[in-house]
Design a protein around this motif. Structure first.
Motif, short mmCIF file in Angstrom:
data_model
loop_
_atom_site.label_atom_id
_atom_site.label_comp_id
_atom_site.label_asym_id
_atom_site.label_seq_id
_atom_site.Cartn_x
_atom_site.Cartn_y
_atom_site.Cartn_z
N VAL A 3 -119.75 -43.65 28.95
CA VAL A 3 -119.32 -44.24 27.69
C VAL A 3 -117.89 -44.73 27.88
O VAL A 3 -117.07 -44.05 28.49
CB VAL A 3 -119.37 -43.18 26.57
N PRO A 4 -117.55 -45.91 27.35
CA PRO A 4 -116.16 -46.38 27.44
C PRO A 4 -115.22 -45.36 26.78
O PRO A 4 -115.58 -44.72 25.78
CB PRO A 4 -116.16 -47.70 26.68
N LEU A 5 -114.04 -45.23 27.34
CA LEU A 5 -113.08 -44.25 26.85
C LEU A 5 -112.78 -44.44 25.37
O LEU A 5 -112.69 -43.47 24.61
CB LEU A 5 -111.80 -44.31 27.68
N TYR A 6 -112.64 -45.68 24.92
CA TYR A 6 -112.31 -45.91 23.51
C TYR A 6 -113.41 -45.40 22.59
O TYR A 6 -113.14 -44.91 21.49
CB TYR A 6 -111.98 -47.38 23.23
N GLN A 7 -114.66 -45.49 23.02
CA GLN A 7 -115.77 -44.96 22.21
C GLN A 7 -115.75 -43.43 22.19
O GLN A 7 -115.98 -42.82 21.15
CB GLN A 7 -117.11 -45.47 22.72
N ALA A 8 -115.47 -42.84 23.34
CA ALA A 8 -115.37 -41.38 23.40
C ALA A 8 -114.24 -40.87 22.52
O ALA A 8 -114.38 -39.87 21.82
CB ALA A 8 -115.18 -40.94 24.84
N LYS A 9 -113.11 -41.60 22.52
CA LYS A 9 -111.99 -41.22 21.66
C LYS A 9 -112.37 -41.33 20.19
O LYS A 9 -112.01 -40.46 19.38
CB LYS A 9 -110.77 -42.10 21.94
N ALA A 10 -113.06 -42.39 19.83
CA ALA A 10 -113.48 -42.58 18.44
C ALA A 10 -114.37 -41.42 17.99
O ALA A 10 -114.20 -40.89 16.88
CB ALA A 10 -114.19 -43.92 18.26
N GLU A 11 -115.30 -41.02 18.83
CA GLU A 11 -116.18 -39.90 18.49
C GLU A 11 -115.37 -38.60 18.38
O GLU A 11 -115.59 -37.80 17.47
CB GLU A 11 -117.28 -39.75 19.55
N PHE A 12 -114.44 -38.41 19.28
CA PHE A 12 -113.57 -37.24 19.25
C PHE A 12 -112.81 -37.17 17.92
O PHE A 12 -112.79 -36.13 17.25
CB PHE A 12 -112.60 -37.30 20.43
N PHE A 13 -112.20 -38.28 17.51
CA PHE A 13 -111.44 -38.28 16.26
C PHE A 13 -112.33 -38.19 15.04
O PHE A 13 -111.93 -37.62 14.02
CB PHE A 13 -110.49 -39.48 16.20
N ARG A 14 -113.56 -38.69 15.11
CA ARG A 14 -114.51 -38.49 14.01
C ARG A 14 -114.79 -37.00 13.83
O ARG A 14 -114.90 -36.51 12.72
CB ARG A 14 -115.82 -39.25 14.25
#
Length: 111
Positions: A3-14
């Motif tokens: 998964v692209p890092l920005y998507q992983a970060k978005a999920e993390f912050f969600r």
């Protein structure tokens, strides 16, 4: 499949996007807690606490272990505590927030 890092970060912050989950992480950043200890500190129903802990376990932010007849939770990575402290610093500069004396240490005392 990665998964692209920005998507992983978005999920993390969600995952961090719920006040009860933040409070759980603050408490666990101080020390490990049993479920009954978390319930005493957080004013939510036991079923809601269970749901929030499940979300945190699913995203690997917390780990659970059985000790005798109880389940104890801990933070999976110490960097989570650092993130909570950083968020507190950012918010202190942007908005007035009420300090919770039972929360994780303030940025000034955490250094």
């Amino acid at each position: 499949m990665s998964v692209p890092l920005y998507q992983a970060k978005a999920e993390f912050f969600r995952t961090l996007g719920h006040p009860a989950r933040i409070r759980i992480l603050e408490l666990l950043s101080e020390r490990d807690h049993a479920v009954h200890e978390l319930l005493a500190q957080i004013t939510i129903e036991p079923s809601n606490l269970s749901q929030q802990l499940a979300v945190l376990r699913r995203t690997s932010l917390v780990v659970a272990r059985r000790e005798g007849g109880e389940v104890r939770y801990s933070i999976a990575a110490p960097e989570v505590r650092d993130l909570l402290i950083s968020a507190r610093r950012i918010l202190a500069d942007l908005v007035h927030v009420d300090e919770d004396p039972t929360a994780a240490p303030s940025p000034k005392t955490a250094r």
